[in-house]
Design an enzyme around this catalytic site. Structure first.
Site, PDB file in Angstrom:
ATOM      1  CD  GLU A   1       1.714  -2.186 -14.380  1.00  0.00           C
ATOM      2  OE1 GLU A   1       1.825  -3.429 -14.335  1.00  0.00           O
ATOM      3  OE2 GLU A   1       1.106  -1.597 -15.270  1.00  0.00           O
TER       4      GLU A   1
HETATM    5  C1  LIG Z   1      -3.466   6.187 -10.031  1.00  0.00           C
HETATM    6  C2  LIG Z   1      -3.692   4.726  -9.815  1.00  0.00           C
HETATM    7  C3  LIG Z   1      -4.052   3.940 -10.901  1.00  0.00           C
HETATM    8  C4  LIG Z   1      -4.298   2.565 -10.711  1.00  0.00           C
HETATM    9  N1  LIG Z   1      -4.704   1.817 -11.788  1.00  0.00           N
HETATM   10  C5  LIG Z   1      -5.113   0.536 -11.573  1.00  0.00           C
HETATM   11  C6  LIG Z   1      -5.722  -0.209 -12.643  1.00  0.00           C
HETATM   12  O1  LIG Z   1      -5.846   0.263 -13.775  1.00  0.00           O
HETATM   13  N2  LIG Z   1      -6.156  -1.469 -12.365  1.00  0.00           N
HETATM   14  C7  LIG Z   1      -6.029  -2.029 -11.122  1.00  0.00           C
HETATM   15  O2  LIG Z   1      -6.441  -3.168 -10.954  1.00  0.00           O
HETATM   16  N3  LIG Z   1      -5.448  -1.347 -10.093  1.00  0.00           N
HETATM   17  C8  LIG Z   1      -5.009  -0.071 -10.288  1.00  0.00           C
HETATM   18  N4  LIG Z   1      -4.450   0.640  -9.246  1.00  0.00           N
HETATM   19  C9  LIG Z   1      -4.335   0.029  -7.927  1.00  0.00           C
HETATM   20  C10 LIG Z   1      -2.906  -0.343  -7.566  1.00  0.00           C
HETATM   21  O3  LIG Z   1      -2.471  -1.410  -8.346  1.00  0.00           O
HETATM   22  C11 LIG Z   1      -2.880  -0.631  -6.058  1.00  0.00           C
HETATM   23  O4  LIG Z   1      -3.079   0.588  -5.391  1.00  0.00           O
HETATM   24  C12 LIG Z   1      -1.565  -1.277  -5.637  1.00  0.00           C
HETATM   25  O5  LIG Z   1      -1.488  -2.592  -6.114  1.00  0.00           O
HETATM   26  C13 LIG Z   1      -1.391  -1.298  -4.092  1.00  0.00           C
HETATM   27  O6  LIG Z   1      -2.493  -1.845  -3.472  1.00  0.00           O
HETATM   28  P1  LIG Z   1      -3.180  -1.075  -2.232  1.00  0.00           P
HETATM   29  O7  LIG Z   1      -3.420   0.320  -2.664  1.00  0.00           O
HETATM   30  O8  LIG Z   1      -4.356  -1.868  -1.782  1.00  0.00           O
HETATM   31  O9  LIG Z   1      -2.079  -1.036  -1.120  1.00  0.00           O
HETATM   32  P2  LIG Z   1      -1.847  -2.168   0.006  1.00  0.00           P
HETATM   33  O10 LIG Z   1      -1.762  -3.488  -0.636  1.00  0.00           O
HETATM   34  O11 LIG Z   1      -2.829  -1.974   1.086  1.00  0.00           O
HETATM   35  O12 LIG Z   1      -0.413  -1.777   0.525  1.00  0.00           O
HETATM   36  C14 LIG Z   1      -0.163  -0.784   1.527  1.00  0.00           C
HETATM   37  C15 LIG Z   1       1.305  -0.843   1.920  1.00  0.00           C
HETATM   38  O13 LIG Z   1       1.593  -2.122   2.506  1.00  0.00           O
HETATM   39  C16 LIG Z   1       2.609  -2.776   1.779  1.00  0.00           C
HETATM   40  N5  LIG Z   1       2.305  -4.207   1.727  1.00  0.00           N
HETATM   41  C17 LIG Z   1       1.166  -4.809   1.350  1.00  0.00           C
HETATM   42  N6  LIG Z   1       1.285  -6.137   1.415  1.00  0.00           N
HETATM   43  C18 LIG Z   1       2.530  -6.392   1.836  1.00  0.00           C
HETATM   44  C19 LIG Z   1       3.267  -7.575   2.108  1.00  0.00           C
HETATM   45  N7  LIG Z   1       2.774  -8.791   1.918  1.00  0.00           N
HETATM   46  N8  LIG Z   1       4.515  -7.451   2.544  1.00  0.00           N
HETATM   47  C20 LIG Z   1       5.084  -6.240   2.725  1.00  0.00           C
HETATM   48  N9  LIG Z   1       4.443  -5.091   2.492  1.00  0.00           N
HETATM   49  C21 LIG Z   1       3.183  -5.160   2.049  1.00  0.00           C
HETATM   50  C22 LIG Z   1       2.603  -2.141   0.402  1.00  0.00           C
HETATM   51  O14 LIG Z   1       3.844  -2.260  -0.252  1.00  0.00           O
HETATM   52  C23 LIG Z   1       2.250  -0.701   0.713  1.00  0.00           C
HETATM   53  O15 LIG Z   1       3.382   0.017   1.081  1.00  0.00           O
HETATM   54  C24 LIG Z   1      -4.154   1.996  -9.432  1.00  0.00           C
HETATM   55  C25 LIG Z   1      -3.772   2.797  -8.349  1.00  0.00           C
HETATM   56  C26 LIG Z   1      -3.552   4.141  -8.531  1.00  0.00           C
HETATM   57  C27 LIG Z   1      -3.181   4.980  -7.342  1.00  0.00           C
END
Ligand SMILES: Cc1cc2nc3c(=O)[nH]c(=O)nc-3n(C[C@H](O)[C@H](O)[C@H](O)COP(=O)(O)OP(=O)(O)OC[C@H]3O[C@@H](n4cnc5c(N)ncnc54)[C@H](O)[C@@H]3O)c2cc1C
Length: 594
Positions: A404
C-alpha cells in the site's frame, strides 16, 4: 454548533485550526449498528477463521474462497456498497471496525483486503452501471474472488512505470500483454483489476477475467509470513479484452490507482490497530501468568513500562483512526450530491483525507511492529518459538511497512500533499507559517504555559507541535522552493513531526472528551494522552532540530533553535506512574483497556 459543510470539513485543517473535543468521533461514541458489526466480524474470525489457520497456511485456496463467501453472507464485504449491488451501505466508522476486527487473522485479512478494498471499491467508485451490475453482486457476496494487479517486477513504488501494454484494436478491443508481480489472491481470483498502458503510453485500469484466454497465475511466492494468503505473478499473454472492460477512462488509470490506495491505506491502518490490540491482550495475559523469581513478571517495572507504552501508543493510533473516519463521514454527509449509488462524494472525501490516510498507514504499521516486538520480548524464549503467537505475528506484520505504498513513499507524500493543498489555496499553510516566522523573530514569544485543568497543558503542547510543523515547513519552502521534493530527509522529518502531532492531538481530544463526559475510566484516558504527548514532544524536538540544522546555519539556525526550545519548553510528566497504571489495568483486564 455550526453545521458541517464540504467547506468546513477539510483534510489537514487540524493543523491550523483548534478542534472542539465534543465534535471528534471516538470509540466511546459507537452506536448499536457499529457494535453489532464489530460483534459479527469478531465472531466470524474467532469461529470460522482461527480454527482453520493451519489449512489456510497449507494453501488450501478453496477454503479462502469459502471464507470469503461467509464474509459476504454476513455483509462484511459490502460495508461501503449500496444495497442495489448487494452491499449493506454503512458509514466509514463501520468499515474501520470491520478492518480492525478482520485483523484477528493476518493472512485472511490480506485475502479480505484484496477483495473488499482493492477489487470491490474500484469497481464501485469507477465502474459503469453495466460493470457494477456485472461484477459487484458476485464480489460482494463472495461468490467471485478478486485481485488488484498494479505492481510489476520493475515497478512497485513507481507504479506508473508499468510495462504491461494494452494495444488498441480496430474493433475497439484491446490486447493485453505483460506480467504483474506479488498479487494478493492471485492464485485463485476470478476477476482482476489490471493496470496497463494503452498503446504503451496511456496508463489505464481494466477489469480482466481469469477465464479469458491468455490469463494465468504464476507460482506462489515463498514468503516470510502471510502463508495463508496467495501471492503470485499474473501473466497476461496476448489477452483479448473487450472495449467495455476499461475501468474509468483511458489514460486516467492513476486516478483509480491512487484513490484505491487512499482508502486502502486508511483500512490498513485500521487492520494494524486491530493487530496492536491482539498483541496487548496476549502480552498482558502472558505477563500475568509467567513467573520468574517467584513473581509474576507483570509486577516488574520494566514489563509494566512495555505494557503501558503499548497501551498509550494504541490509544493514540485508535483515537486518530476514529477521528479520521468521523471526518470522512462528516464530509460525505455534507456533500450536496449525496445520494445512493453516487460514489462521487465518497471519492472526493477520500481524496480530501489522503494525508490522514497516509498517516494512518505509517503510524499503524509502525505501531503494530513495535507492539509485536514488545509482546515477543515479554514472552522471552517462548516468543521466539513457533508454538507461541508472537513469532507468527512478527513474520506476518513485516509486510505492512511495504505494501500500500512503502512507508518511505508515504512519508514523502504526507508533507508533499499538504504543501500541494497550500499551493492550491485550499489550506492557508504558508500564511500561518509567515505569521509564525514574525512571532519567532519577536523576543517576547512565549512558551506554552503550564496550566491547570484536565489536559489543558497537553492541548497547549499540541498547539506548540503544530507551530513546529509550520516552522519546519516554512523554512523548507523558503530554503528549497520547488526543489523541496528532492530533499527527502527533510520531508521525512517533517512527516514524523506531522504524524506525532496529529496522533497526539487526537489522543488529547479524546481524553478531554472522556473527561468532560465524566467517563468512569477518564483518568486512564488522561494517562494515555499524557504519555503520548510527553513522548511525542521528545521525538518532535529531535526531528525538528535535525531538519532545521539541514537547512540553516549560523545566527539563523541559533534563532530557530532558541525559538524551538521556547515552543517545546514542556514540563515533563511523571510517565512512569502513568504507564504503571495503564499496565496494571491491562493486566487486570487481560486485554487493551479502552
Ligand atoms: C505480500 C505482498 C502482497 C502484495 N500484494 C499486492 C497486490 O495485491 N497488488 C499489487 O499491485 N502489489 C502488491 N504487492 C506489491 C507491493 O505493493 C510492492 O512490493 C510495494 O509497492 C513496493 O514496491 P517494490 O517491491 O517494487 O519496492 P521498490 O519500489 O523497489 O522499493 C525498494 C525500496 O526503495 C524505496 N524507494 C523506492 N522509490 C523511492 C523513492 N522515490 N524515494 C525514496 N525511496 C524509494 C522503497 O521505500 C523501498 O524501501 C504486494 C507485495 C507483497 C510483499
Amino acid at each position: 454548533m455550526a453545521t458541517a459543510t464540504s467547506e468546513t470539513v477539510k483534510g489537514g485543517a487540524w493543523l491550523i485550526e483548534e478542534t472542539d473535543p465534543a465534535t471528534v468521533f471516538t470509540p466511546e461514541k459507537l452506536n448499536d449498528e457499529h457494535k453489532l458489526i464489530r460483534q459479527t466480524a469478531v465472531e466470524f474470525i474467532k469461529g470460522e477463521v482461527l480454527p482453520v489457520v493451519e489449512r489456510l497456511e497449507k494453501k488450501e485456496w478453496s477454503l479462502n474462497r469459502e471464507l470469503l463467501k461467509k464474509c459476504g453472507a454476513l455483509g462484511l464485504l459490502g460495508t461501503n456498497i449500496p444495497e442495489e449491488y448487494g452491499g449493506v451501505d454503512l458509514d466509514k466508522i463501520a468499515t474501520l471496525i470491520v478492518s480492525e476486527s478482520i485483523a484477528g487473522q493476518a493472512s485472511f485479512a490480506t485475502t479480505f483486503g484484496a477483495q473488499a478494498n482493492l477489487t470491490i471499491l474500484p469497481i464501485y467508485m469507477f465502474g459503469t452501471e453495466a460493470q457494477r451490475q456485472k461484477y459487484l453482486p458476485g464480489l460482494v457476496s463472495g461468490e467471485m474472488a478478486g485481485a488488484y494487479c498494479l505492481s510489476e517486477s520493475g515497478s512497485g513504488s513507481d507504479a506508473l512505470g508499468a510495462k504491461t501494454k494494452a494495444m488498441k484494436q480496430p474493433d475497439g478491443s484491446f490486447v493485453l500483454s505483460g506480467e504483474k508481480m506479488w498479487i494478493s489472491n492471485g492464485g485463485f481470483a476470478d476477476v482482476y483489476i489490471v493496470f496497463a498502458k494503452v498503446d504503451g503510453e496511456h496508463f489505464t485500469a481494466f477489469i480482466v477475467e481469469r477465464k479469458w484466454p491468455g490469463v494465468s497465475s504464476g507460482k506462489e511466492e515463498h514468503k516470510l509470513g502471510l502463508h495463508g494468503s496467495s501471492t503470485t505473478p499474473i501473466i497476461l499473454q496476448d489477452v483479448k479484452v473487450p472495449a467495455d472492460a476499461v475501468l474509468g477512462e483511458i489514460g486516467k488509470g492513476h486516478k483509480v490507482a491512487f484513490n484505491v490506495l487512499n482508502f486502502g491505506r486508511f483500512k490498513l491502518g485500521a487492520m494494524c490497530s486491530g493487530g496492536v490490540k491482539i498483541n496487548i491482550a496476549e502480552a498482558a495475559k502472558y505477563a500475568a501468568s509467567r513467573k520468574q523469581f517467584n513473581t509474576p513478571i507483570a509486577t516488574f517495572g520494566a514489563i509494566k513500562h512495555k505494557l503501558g507504552e503499548m497501551t498509550a501508543r494504541e490509544y493514540a493510533l485508535e483515537s486518530m483512526m476514529y477521528r479520521t473516519a468521523g471526518l470522512i463521514d462528516q464530509r460525505i454527509a455534507a456533500s450536496p450530491d449525496k445520494k445512493t449509488g453516487n460514489a462521487a462524494p465518497m471519492l472526493l472525501a477520500l481524496e480530501e483525507f489522503a494525508v490522514e490516510a497516509s498517516i494512518a498507514k505509517v503510524l499503524g504499521s509502525e505501531t503494530v511492529d513495535f507492539a509485536i516486538d514488545e509482546n515477543l520480548q515479554i514472552h522471552g524464549g517462548n516468543g521466539f518459538v513457533h508454538e507461541y503467537p508472537p513469532e507468527g505475528h512478527y513474520r506476518d506484520a513485516r509486510v505492512n511497512r511495504i505494501f500500500e505504498g512503502t512507508n518511505e513513499i508515504n512519508r514523502l507524500l504526507i508533507p508533499g500533499m499538504l504543501m500541494k493543498k497550500a499551493m492550491k489555496g485550499e489550506l492557508p499553510l504558508m500564511q500561518a507559517a509567515k505569521a509564525l516566522q514574525d512571532e519567532i523573530m519577536s523576543p517576547s514569544m512565549s512558551a506554552p504555559d503550564d496550566a491547570d485543568g484536565a489536559l489543558s497543558a497537553e492541548a497547549r503542547a499540541c498547539g506548540a507541535f503544530k507551530k513546529v510543523v509550520l516552522m519546519v515547513a516554512g523554512t523548507a519552502m523558503q530554503r528549497f522552493g520547488t526543489k523541496l521534493e528532492q530533499e527527502q530527509e527533510v520531508l521525512s522529518y517533517l512527516a514524523d513531526i506531522l504524524i506525532d502531532t496529529y496522533a497526539s492531538e487526537s489522543a488529547v481530544l479524546r481524553a478531554q472528551d472522556a473527561t468532560n463526559r465524566k467517563l468512569s475510566n477518564a483518568e486512564l484516558h488522561q494517562d494515555a494522552a499524557r504519555v503520548t504527548v510527553n513522548e511525542s514532544a521528545g521525538r518532535i524536538e529531535l526531528a525538528a532540530r535535525n531538519a532545521l540544522a539541514a537547512m540553516a546555519d549560523g545566527d539563523t539556525l541559533r534563532t530557530q533553535l532558541a525559538a524551538l526550545r521556547r515552543l517545546l519548553k514542556i514540563t515533563p510528566a511523571n510517565t512512569v506512574v502513568m504507564r504503571r497504571r495503564l499496565a496494571d489495568a491491562a493486566v487486570a483486564k487481560g486485554s487493551y483497556i479502552f
